[in-house]
Motif scaffolding. Structure first.
Motif, PDB file in Angstrom:
ATOM      1  N   ALA A 184     -14.256  -8.846 -11.301  1.00 42.58           N
ATOM      2  CA  ALA A 184     -14.410  -7.652 -11.369  1.00 42.58           C
ATOM      3  C   ALA A 184     -15.630  -7.325 -11.068  1.00 42.58           C
ATOM      4  O   ALA A 184     -16.745  -8.120 -11.571  1.00 42.58           O
ATOM      5  CB  ALA A 184     -13.754  -6.685 -12.225  1.00 42.58           C
ATOM      6  N   GLY A 185     -16.153  -6.240 -10.356  1.00 45.20           N
ATOM      7  CA  GLY A 185     -17.665  -6.029 -10.333  1.00 45.20           C
ATOM      8  C   GLY A 185     -17.776  -4.839  -9.172  1.00 45.20           C
ATOM      9  O   GLY A 185     -17.048  -4.641  -8.153  1.00 45.20           O
ATOM     10  N   SER A 186     -18.732  -3.864  -9.344  1.00 45.85           N
ATOM     11  CA  SER A 186     -18.911  -2.707  -8.390  1.00 45.85           C
ATOM     12  C   SER A 186     -19.691  -2.946  -7.194  1.00 45.85           C
ATOM     13  O   SER A 186     -19.518  -2.575  -6.198  1.00 45.85           O
ATOM     14  CB  SER A 186     -19.528  -1.669  -9.105  1.00 45.85           C
ATOM     15  OG  SER A 186     -18.596  -1.004 -10.218  1.00 45.85           O
ATOM     16  N   VAL A 187     -20.505  -4.193  -7.481  1.00 44.50           N
ATOM     17  CA  VAL A 187     -21.260  -4.420  -6.344  1.00 44.50           C
ATOM     18  C   VAL A 187     -20.347  -5.469  -5.482  1.00 44.50           C
ATOM     19  O   VAL A 187     -19.812  -6.171  -6.015  1.00 44.50           O
ATOM     20  CB  VAL A 187     -22.618  -5.086  -6.708  1.00 44.50           C
ATOM     21  CG1 VAL A 187     -23.443  -5.746  -5.725  1.00 44.50           C
ATOM     22  CG2 VAL A 187     -23.337  -4.435  -7.823  1.00 44.50           C
ATOM     23  N   ASN A 206     -19.056  -0.194   0.547  1.00 48.03           N
ATOM     24  CA  ASN A 206     -18.298   0.891   0.337  1.00 48.03           C
ATOM     25  C   ASN A 206     -18.720   2.178   0.663  1.00 48.03           C
ATOM     26  O   ASN A 206     -18.287   3.402   0.182  1.00 48.03           O
ATOM     27  CB  ASN A 206     -18.164   0.930  -1.338  1.00 48.03           C
ATOM     28  CG  ASN A 206     -17.219  -0.218  -1.886  1.00 48.03           C
ATOM     29  OD1 ASN A 206     -16.274  -0.655  -1.420  1.00 48.03           O
ATOM     30  ND2 ASN A 206     -17.829  -0.945  -2.845  1.00 48.03           N
ATOM     31  N   PHE A 207     -19.278   2.355   1.828  1.00 42.90           N
ATOM     32  CA  PHE A 207     -19.430   3.420   2.494  1.00 42.90           C
ATOM     33  C   PHE A 207     -18.310   3.799   3.224  1.00 42.90           C
ATOM     34  O   PHE A 207     -17.636   4.929   3.165  1.00 42.90           O
ATOM     35  CB  PHE A 207     -20.590   3.268   3.600  1.00 42.90           C
ATOM     36  CG  PHE A 207     -22.122   3.569   2.961  1.00 42.90           C
ATOM     37  CD1 PHE A 207     -22.803   4.814   2.753  1.00 42.90           C
ATOM     38  CD2 PHE A 207     -22.740   2.368   2.485  1.00 42.90           C
ATOM     39  CE1 PHE A 207     -23.846   4.651   2.321  1.00 42.90           C
ATOM     40  CE2 PHE A 207     -23.853   2.397   2.154  1.00 42.90           C
ATOM     41  CZ  PHE A 207     -24.606   3.596   1.924  1.00 42.90           C
ATOM     42  N   ARG A 253     -17.342   2.177  -7.477  1.00 42.22           N
ATOM     43  CA  ARG A 253     -17.706   2.489  -9.052  1.00 42.22           C
ATOM     44  C   ARG A 253     -16.738   3.273  -9.704  1.00 42.22           C
ATOM     45  O   ARG A 253     -16.252   4.317  -8.977  1.00 42.22           O
ATOM     46  CB  ARG A 253     -19.094   2.741  -9.217  1.00 42.22           C
ATOM     47  CG  ARG A 253     -20.163   1.768  -8.851  1.00 42.22           C
ATOM     48  CD  ARG A 253     -21.497   2.481  -9.076  1.00 42.22           C
ATOM     49  NE  ARG A 253     -21.771   2.837 -10.270  1.00 42.22           N
ATOM     50  CZ  ARG A 253     -22.451   4.100 -10.984  1.00 42.22           C
ATOM     51  NH1 ARG A 253     -22.570   4.913  -9.895  1.00 42.22           N
ATOM     52  NH2 ARG A 253     -22.566   4.254 -12.159  1.00 42.22           N
ATOM     53  N   ARG A 254     -16.529   2.915 -10.999  1.00 42.89           N
ATOM     54  CA  ARG A 254     -15.755   4.095 -11.834  1.00 42.89           C
ATOM     55  C   ARG A 254     -14.326   3.972 -11.594  1.00 42.89           C
ATOM     56  O   ARG A 254     -13.785   5.266 -11.959  1.00 42.89           O
ATOM     57  CB  ARG A 254     -16.413   5.125 -11.867  1.00 42.89           C
ATOM     58  CG  ARG A 254     -17.857   5.267 -12.447  1.00 42.89           C
ATOM     59  CD  ARG A 254     -18.087   4.576 -13.780  1.00 42.89           C
ATOM     60  NE  ARG A 254     -19.353   4.589 -14.256  1.00 42.89           N
ATOM     61  CZ  ARG A 254     -19.661   4.332 -15.436  1.00 42.89           C
ATOM     62  NH1 ARG A 254     -18.981   3.902 -16.248  1.00 42.89           N
ATOM     63  NH2 ARG A 254     -21.091   4.198 -15.754  1.00 42.89           N
ATOM     64  N   THR A 255     -13.659   3.515 -10.661  1.00 40.75           N
ATOM     65  CA  THR A 255     -12.143   3.541 -10.198  1.00 40.75           C
ATOM     66  C   THR A 255     -11.280   2.799 -11.333  1.00 40.75           C
ATOM     67  O   THR A 255     -10.129   2.998 -11.510  1.00 40.75           O
ATOM     68  CB  THR A 255     -11.976   2.984  -9.073  1.00 40.75           C
ATOM     69  OG1 THR A 255     -12.572   1.743  -8.772  1.00 40.75           O
ATOM     70  CG2 THR A 255     -12.367   3.870  -7.899  1.00 40.75           C
ATOM     71  N   GLY A 256     -12.143   2.022 -12.491  1.00 35.92           N
ATOM     72  CA  GLY A 256     -11.397   1.503 -13.490  1.00 35.92           C
ATOM     73  C   GLY A 256     -11.088  -0.032 -13.318  1.00 35.92           C
ATOM     74  O   GLY A 256     -10.016  -0.538 -13.948  1.00 35.92           O
ATOM     75  N   LYS A 257     -11.808  -0.544 -12.516  1.00 32.01           N
ATOM     76  CA  LYS A 257     -11.616  -2.067 -12.299  1.00 32.01           C
ATOM     77  C   LYS A 257     -11.559  -2.832 -13.323  1.00 32.01           C
ATOM     78  O   LYS A 257     -10.892  -3.476 -13.877  1.00 32.01           O
ATOM     79  CB  LYS A 257     -12.686  -2.662 -11.118  1.00 32.01           C
ATOM     80  CG  LYS A 257     -12.479  -1.976  -9.724  1.00 32.01           C
ATOM     81  CD  LYS A 257     -13.514  -2.623  -8.762  1.00 32.01           C
ATOM     82  CE  LYS A 257     -14.846  -2.231  -9.041  1.00 32.01           C
ATOM     83  NZ  LYS A 257     -14.969  -0.711  -8.999  1.00 32.01           N
ATOM     84  N   HIS A 310      -7.900  -7.518  -4.272  1.00 33.53           N
ATOM     85  CA  HIS A 310      -7.116  -6.166  -4.369  1.00 33.53           C
ATOM     86  C   HIS A 310      -7.930  -5.287  -4.512  1.00 33.53           C
ATOM     87  O   HIS A 310      -8.936  -5.248  -5.715  1.00 33.53           O
ATOM     88  CB  HIS A 310      -6.478  -6.703  -5.818  1.00 33.53           C
ATOM     89  CG  HIS A 310      -5.434  -5.409  -6.230  1.00 33.53           C
ATOM     90  ND1 HIS A 310      -4.350  -5.087  -5.538  1.00 33.53           N
ATOM     91  CD2 HIS A 310      -5.620  -4.547  -7.121  1.00 33.53           C
ATOM     92  CE1 HIS A 310      -3.570  -3.903  -5.830  1.00 33.53           C
ATOM     93  NE2 HIS A 310      -4.635  -3.803  -6.899  1.00 33.53           N
ATOM     94  N   ARG A 311      -7.782  -4.259  -4.036  1.00 36.59           N
ATOM     95  CA  ARG A 311      -8.706  -2.947  -3.850  1.00 36.59           C
ATOM     96  C   ARG A 311      -8.311  -1.788  -4.813  1.00 36.59           C
ATOM     97  O   ARG A 311      -6.826  -1.614  -4.829  1.00 36.59           O
ATOM     98  CB  ARG A 311      -8.795  -2.290  -2.284  1.00 36.59           C
ATOM     99  CG  ARG A 311      -9.773  -1.077  -2.492  1.00 36.59           C
ATOM    100  CD  ARG A 311      -9.746  -0.468  -1.007  1.00 36.59           C
ATOM    101  NE  ARG A 311     -10.717   0.642  -1.134  1.00 36.59           N
ATOM    102  CZ  ARG A 311     -12.096   0.695  -0.923  1.00 36.59           C
ATOM    103  NH1 ARG A 311     -12.563  -0.588  -0.945  1.00 36.59           N
ATOM    104  NH2 ARG A 311     -12.720   1.575  -1.261  1.00 36.59           N
TER     105      ARG A 311
END
Length: 384
Positions: free
Chosen positions: A201-204, A356-357, A39-43, A226-227
């Motif tokens: 895009a999505g954090s989950v 994402n651990f 989360r919050r990396t700007g995707k 793409h990470r």
């Protein structure tokens, strides 16, 4: 109506040029992109910036932010509305011979291209037509697929779908069946295969969400992953230099303290730091403010989600194994650890990567996705 670049443009967007170039290259080859990462990396901002860049080069774009969608009817409605008028006109022609689609729904579809002679529809009729979209989505999607495939992909818009995993979670919470979700995702894949390039895009984690609900991962076919990583130190320095340039006193002291004490250069971490550092009474207070205010706020904002994932996504039996795996990674150095794993443990390592651990580091090592996570796990488990 299709999206305009001005709706997506963010004048404060900075950096990420390598990310943008790779995305644009994928689109130039007819490929679609799935943005992954914490989360919050700007995707979302990267997806929007890539679409704006694509539009500035003279190409059509479309965009849907679906985070708050709670019905498939709304999603299908807005997906069709984002299609350019020529595509909708061809869709109307394709659907003309499909006798299973009700007249009211056909009139709504024709109304999206303002076809001459479409009868006026009352608000109740409009709502009923739109709500019937999920029932008739399969023949509509198949017809749209034929329309898209009849044109070179370069002439089709690129479609951005932001927070698709959140929409799926909303639908699951409303008891939409896995079969219906599979149909939705499979239809999106067919549209991609027909030439409709996408950026999702999505954090989950999409992969973990599909695994948990036994939806085949084949629905993700054709997506280039793409990470999106945190900023580099150089990018973080440039970001904070720009944001703190009007700070009273010595902004360099605040900047250097932030670069030294922040565990990671996640854009949101930098935003939190900036909000506190620009209010410093004295530059010498920077380290104290970071310790007493910035770092606790970052921990509150970011660590709760990982506790929730452990409780939600893992059984009691799995948790004991997960704890051993994360302990082993945490006991390694900042570069991670090489793990000797059983088959059951390998499956859980994959699941931990989806959540994402951890991620794969150099030399096949496993490493925490964030230094913050490593610090948190070591502290919570009493690892010195």
């Amino acid at each position: 109506m299709p999206t305009t670049p001005s709706r997506l443009h963010n004048p404060h967007f900075r950096f990420r040029e390598p990310d943008l170039q790779r995305i644009l290259y994928c689109w130039s080859r007819g490929q679609s992109v799935l943005l992954t990462g914490i989360r919050r990396t700007g995707k979302s901002q990267i997806a929007k910036a890539a679409l704006v860049r694509h539009a500035e080069a003279g190409h059509a774009i479309a965009f849907l932010d679906v985070q708050n969608y709670t019905s498939l009817a709304d999603f299908y409605r807005d997906l069709l509305r984002e299609m350019p008028a020529p595509i909708m006109a061809r869709l109307d022609a394709e659907l003309g011979g499909v006798t299973t689609i009700p007249t009211r729904l056909m009139n709504w579809i024709r109304g999206q291209v303002k076809t001459v002679g479409v009868p006026e529809m009352a608000e109740t009729e409009l709502r009923e037509a739109q709500e019937s979209l999920p029932r008739y989505w399969l023949p509509i999607a198949e017809a749209l697929e034929r329309v898209l495939a009849s044109r070179p992909y370069q002439e089709l818009p690129v479609l951005g779908i932001d927070e698709l995993p959140f929409m799926l979670e909303n639908l699951i919470a409303r008891n939409i069946s896995d079969a219906e979700l599979t149909l939705t995702l499979a239809s999106l894949r067919k549209l991609r295969d027909a030439g409709l390039r996408m950026i999702i895009a999505g954090s989950v984690s999409m992969e973990n969400l599909l695994t948990l609900h036994k939806i085949p991962h084949t629905v993700l076919g054709g997506l280039i992953r793409h990470r999106v990583d945190p900023f580099s130190e150089e990018e973080a320095r440039s970001f904070l230099t720009e944001r703190l340039k009007d700070t009273p006193g010595n902004a360099d002291a605040a900047l250097n303290a932030a670069l030294t004490l922040l565990p990671d250069f996640v854009p949101e971490f930098l935003n939190i730091a900036e909000q506190h550092l620009r209010l410093l009474a004295r530059p010498s207070d920077a380290s104290a403010v970071l310790h007493s205010k910035v770092l606790p706020e970052i921990r509150r904002a970011f660590l709760t989600q990982f506790d929730e994932r452990l409780a939600k996504n893992y059984t009691t039996e799995e948790l004991s194994i997960v704890e051993r795996i994360l302990d082993s990674v945490a006991k390694g150095d900042a570069g991670g650890a090489q793990l000797q794993l059983s088959m059951a443990e390998r499956a859980l390592v994959t699941k931990l990567q989806y959540d994402n651990f951890i991620m794969e580091g150099t030399d096949f090592r496993s490493v925490f996705t964030l230094n913050l996570l490593r610090q948190w796990w070591r502290a919570s488990r009493g690892i010195s």
